[in-house]
Write an enzyme that holds these catalytic residues in place. Structure first.
Site, short mmCIF file in Angstrom:
data_model
loop_
_atom_site.label_atom_id
_atom_site.label_comp_id
_atom_site.label_asym_id
_atom_site.label_seq_id
_atom_site.Cartn_x
_atom_site.Cartn_y
_atom_site.Cartn_z
N CYS A 139 -0.65 6.22 10.07
CA CYS A 139 0.57 5.52 10.49
C CYS A 139 0.24 4.20 11.15
CB CYS A 139 1.35 6.35 11.50
SG CYS A 139 1.79 7.96 10.92
N GLU B 155 0.84 -1.20 0.00
CA GLU B 155 0.00 0.00 0.00
C GLU B 155 0.88 1.25 0.00
OE1 GLU B 155 -4.13 -1.26 2.06
OE2 GLU B 155 -2.59 -0.73 3.49
N CYS C 133 6.88 -6.77 6.74
CA CYS C 133 7.96 -6.23 7.57
C CYS C 133 8.34 -7.28 8.59
CB CYS C 133 7.46 -4.97 8.28
SG CYS C 133 8.76 -4.13 9.23
N CYS D 215 1.94 -2.16 15.29
CA CYS D 215 1.90 -1.83 13.86
C CYS D 215 1.28 -2.95 13.02
CB CYS D 215 3.32 -1.54 13.37
SG CYS D 215 3.39 -1.05 11.65
N HIS E 21 9.37 5.83 20.41
CA HIS E 21 8.18 5.25 21.07
C HIS E 21 8.34 4.85 22.53
CE1 HIS E 21 6.80 5.48 17.04
NE2 HIS E 21 7.19 4.31 16.63
N CYS F 144 3.62 8.60 0.71
CA CYS F 144 4.20 7.74 1.72
C CYS F 144 4.33 6.36 1.07
CB CYS F 144 3.27 7.69 2.93
SG CYS F 144 3.78 6.51 4.19
N ASN G 75 -2.59 4.99 16.40
CA ASN G 75 -3.79 4.70 15.61
C ASN G 75 -4.28 3.28 15.87
OD1 ASN G 75 -3.94 7.19 14.04
ND2 ASN G 75 -1.97 6.54 13.23
N CYS H 132 7.05 -4.74 15.37
CA CYS H 132 6.57 -3.77 16.38
C CYS H 132 5.13 -4.12 16.77
CB CYS H 132 6.63 -2.35 15.84
SG CYS H 132 8.30 -1.84 15.41
N1 SAH Z 1 9.80 0.83 9.69
C1 SAH Z 1 10.00 2.25 9.71
C2 SAH Z 1 9.06 2.94 8.77
C3 SAH Z 1 7.62 2.98 9.24
S1 SAH Z 1 7.24 4.62 9.54
C4 SAH Z 1 9.94 2.76 11.13
O1 SAH Z 1 9.61 1.98 12.01
O2 SAH Z 1 10.28 3.91 11.38
C5 SAH Z 1 5.72 4.53 10.29
C6 SAH Z 1 5.71 5.16 11.66
O3 SAH Z 1 4.44 4.89 12.27
C7 SAH Z 1 6.77 4.55 12.59
O4 SAH Z 1 7.24 5.51 13.49
C8 SAH Z 1 5.93 3.52 13.32
O5 SAH Z 1 6.53 3.10 14.51
C9 SAH Z 1 4.65 4.28 13.52
N2 SAH Z 1 3.51 3.43 13.84
C10 SAH Z 1 3.37 2.11 13.66
N3 SAH Z 1 2.18 1.68 14.10
C11 SAH Z 1 1.54 2.78 14.56
C12 SAH Z 1 0.25 3.00 15.10
N4 SAH Z 1 -0.60 1.99 15.26
N5 SAH Z 1 -0.08 4.26 15.44
C13 SAH Z 1 0.78 5.28 15.25
N6 SAH Z 1 2.00 5.14 14.72
C14 SAH Z 1 2.37 3.89 14.39
#
Ligand code: SAH
Length: 348
Positions: free
Chosen positions: A334, A93, A113, A120, A217, A106, A291, A117
């Site tokens: 995100c 996506e 991945c 995510c 985070h 984006c 989110n 995390c």
């Molecule tokens: N893998 C990279 C690129 C992803 S960027 C990274 O981790 O930085 C997307 C961003 O959204 C990252 O900071 C990720 O940690 C954050 N993210 C992931 N799940 C999320 C969620 N449920 N709510 C808000 N941010 C989230």
């Protein structure tokens, strides 16, 4: 069927060589190259090429190999989410956002991945493979062609960990920076990492002024390790040391992303710990109220808690912003992007 070569994988010189080998005159290479970077990835749409050349190109090559499988447009803010089907049937996506300064995309960097995390959606099905340079290019080119507008900014914050696909990501950014392609300034590109320390150090020496975001985070190892497995390999202090080295080498500030999860990482006490660690470093903190992701039970921090957290950081002189949530009604925010089986979604 044999694998067709991807013209988007090639530099102009390589493309010229490939077309000359098929007997086409050199000026045709320039035309094809210009079409590709105008976003026309369908050889049949390259209207100044002879018909037989177009069908020869279709027989011999692909250009990225992406198909728009689905397109969703947010009723709230016009954000668009594209589900792309790749040449091998996998899906990714990408998101298009409109800002006052122009259009930003984006992009995804991997199919799935492997960073795992906990908050995510992209992590939920694991990782299948890296995206190629051609597939990275095809995302931005296809979107730009679809809306008929130039894309001025891009963030590598979609599905995947960009630094787990380092070489392709760097080559992609160098490619779109060129004057004869998309001419996008490095300063309008942002790459985000979950904290792969050796790559941060390598990136610092790459000599390209691309913005770096680091997903933090948490203010310490204990909490970070609970939600981000990458922190077990590269602990918090090692990560901060690498970030410091990055800022010293590049003189560029780092944006730390901090997704705020209710009662997990959003207390005043945590804000104090974070502020003390970041104080005096070249940085900016971006708070993201977490989110919602189906099947993951993390709660979003309230506005009041985000505000209180922000105030603490500001008291220590740290620049902070709260990320605007875009495309939440189409699950484009995100952490909400995921790869899916194409059969799960309707085709356009
Ligand atoms: N893998 C990279 C690129 C992803 S960027 C990274 O981790 O930085 C997307 C961003 O959204 C990252 O900071 C990720 O940690 C954050 N993210 C992931 N799940 C999320 C969620 N449920 N709510 C808000 N941010 C989230």
């Amino acid at each position: 069927m044999r694998d067709k070569k991807d013209l988007l994988e090639m530099t102009f010189e390589e493309l010229t060589e490939a077309l000359t080998a098929l007997g086409f005159p050199a000026y045709r290479s320039k035309q094809v190259y210009q079409w590709l970077y105008s976003g026309q990835l369908d050889f049949n749409g390259m209207s100044n090429l002879p018909k037989d050349m177009r069908s020869k190109l279709t027989d011999e090559f692909i250009a990225g190999g992406l198909k728009i499988a689905e397109k969703l447009i947010s009723k709230i803010d016009g954000t668009r989410k594209y589900l792309f089907e790749l040449k091998d049937g996998n899906t990714i996506e990408s998101v298009l956002m409109k800002y006052h300064y122009g259009y930003s995309v984006c992009l995804s960097t991997q199919v799935g991945c492997r960073m795992g995390c906990a908050f995510c959606a992209s992590a939920s099905l694991g990782m299948v493979r890296n995206l190629t340079v051609g597939e990275l290019l095809a995302q931005i080119l296809t979107i730009s062609h679809d809306i008929g507008e130039r894309i001025s900014h891009l963030v590598l914050m979609g599905i995947g960990e960009p630094f787990d696909n380092y070489n392709n990501v760097i080559e992609f950014m160098r490619r779109i920076n060129r004057e004869d392609t998309l001419n996008i300034s490095f300063r309008k590109m942002t790459v985000s990492t979950c904290g792969i320390v050796p790559r941060i150090l390598e990136f610092a020496r790459e000599g390209i002024p691309v913005n770096l975001s680091v997903s933090l985070h948490a203010p310490n190892n204990e909490v970070r390790q609970k939600t981000m497995p990458v922190a077990k390999k590269w602990p918090f202090d090692e990560l901060l040391a690498a970030c410091k080295e990055y800022t010293e080498i590049t003189s560029r500030r780092i944006t730390y992303e901090y997704s705020m999860i209710e009662n997990v990482n959003d207390s005043i006490e945590f804000a104090e710990i974070l502020a003390k660690k970041l104080k005096g470093t070249l940085c900016h903190v971006n708070l993201i109220p977490v989110n919602t992701v189906e099947g993951i039970g993390f709660g979003k921090s309230s506005k009041a808690r985000v505000e209180a957290f922000k105030n603490v950081l500001e008291r220590y002189g740290i620049a902070v912003t709260v990320r605007r949530e875009l495309g939440s009604d189409i699950m484009a925010a995100c952490g909400q992007l995921r790869r899916k089986n194409i059969s799960e979604s309707g085709k356009v």
